[in-house]
Scaffold this active site. Structure first.
Site, PDB file in Angstrom:
ATOM      1  N   ASP A  80       0.847  -1.187   0.000  1.00 37.90           N
ATOM      2  CA  ASP A  80       0.000   0.000   0.000  1.00 37.90           C
ATOM      3  C   ASP A  80       0.884   1.238   0.000  1.00 37.90           C
ATOM      4  O   ASP A  80       2.045   1.185   0.414  1.00 37.90           O
ATOM      5  CB  ASP A  80      -0.885  -0.025   1.255  1.00 37.90           C
ATOM      6  N   ASP A  98      -1.897  -0.539   5.910  1.00 38.03           N
ATOM      7  CA  ASP A  98      -2.233   0.012   7.224  1.00 38.03           C
ATOM      8  C   ASP A  98      -3.715  -0.126   7.555  1.00 38.03           C
ATOM      9  O   ASP A  98      -4.122   0.181   8.673  1.00 38.03           O
ATOM     10  CB  ASP A  98      -1.821   1.490   7.320  1.00 38.03           C
ATOM     11  N   ASP A 147      -0.287   4.895   1.061  1.00 36.09           N
ATOM     12  CA  ASP A 147      -0.536   5.874   2.119  1.00 36.09           C
ATOM     13  C   ASP A 147      -0.380   5.259   3.498  1.00 36.09           C
ATOM     14  O   ASP A 147      -1.001   4.249   3.815  1.00 36.09           O
ATOM     15  CB  ASP A 147      -1.923   6.492   1.946  1.00 36.09           C
TER      16      ASP A 147
END
Length: 177
Positions: A10, A137, A12
């Site tokens: 990922d 996250d 961000d």
């Protein structure tokens, strides 16, 4: 030829520090500090006064929000080393924020030029990714993912359990390198 392990990563809060942009813009717009302590267990919009929440929810949709985000510590070095052993894909839920495409693409080109553009996946539901691992996250991205989810620690996910958790790119290096 032996098939390489595929790892999806990922962007961000894993590769790019988007919390820093929330902090920057919140300070600019409201002359208040958005601290990491206030984000503990919450998303940015939920960590501010009710009258500021709409603005924070709108930030990721604003042009330029994803431009020039700080790079997460050690991510470039570790991902470069991982790219020599594994097949890496960048999996980012860009569909949620339509203004983010060009900024995210340019950011990846600038900071991670060793990952080819053909391995960028701008998607919504990350379960479409055919990978052995997903480093993310947001634990909800693991719900229908076929491989193993590895939760990258972030203030908003501190209360999530049930996943292997890493706190840094050095920990990721310890797993994969």
């Amino acid at each position: 030829m032996e098939k390489k392990t595929r790892i999806a990563v990922d962007m961000d809060e894993v590769m790019a520090d988007s919390i820093a942009r929330f902090q920057e813009w919140y300070g600019r717009d409201f002359q208040r500090e958005l601290t990491l302590e206030s984000l503990h267990g919450r998303n940015a919009a939920d960590a501010v006064a009710p009258e500021h929440q709409a603005a924070l929810r709108a930030y990721p949709n604003a042009p330029g929000f994803f431009k020039d985000l700080p790079v997460m510590a050690d991510s470039q070095q570790v991902l470069r080393q991982m790219s020599e052993r594994y097949e890496l894909f960048i999996a980012t839920a860009a569909m949620e924020f339509s203004n983010s495409f060009l900024d995210k693409y340019n950011w990846l080109q600038q900071h991670f030029p060793f990952i080819p553009w053909s391995h960028y996946v701008f998607c919504g539901d990350k379960s479409i990714i055919n990978a052995d691992f997903l480093i993310d996250d947001n634990a909800y991205n693991f719900d229908h993912f076929r491989g193993e989810g590895i939760l990258f620690n972030a203030p908003h996910n501190v209360h999530k359990t049930g996943y292997r958790r890493v706190h840094s790119w050095q920990e990721i290096a310890g797993i994969f390198l």
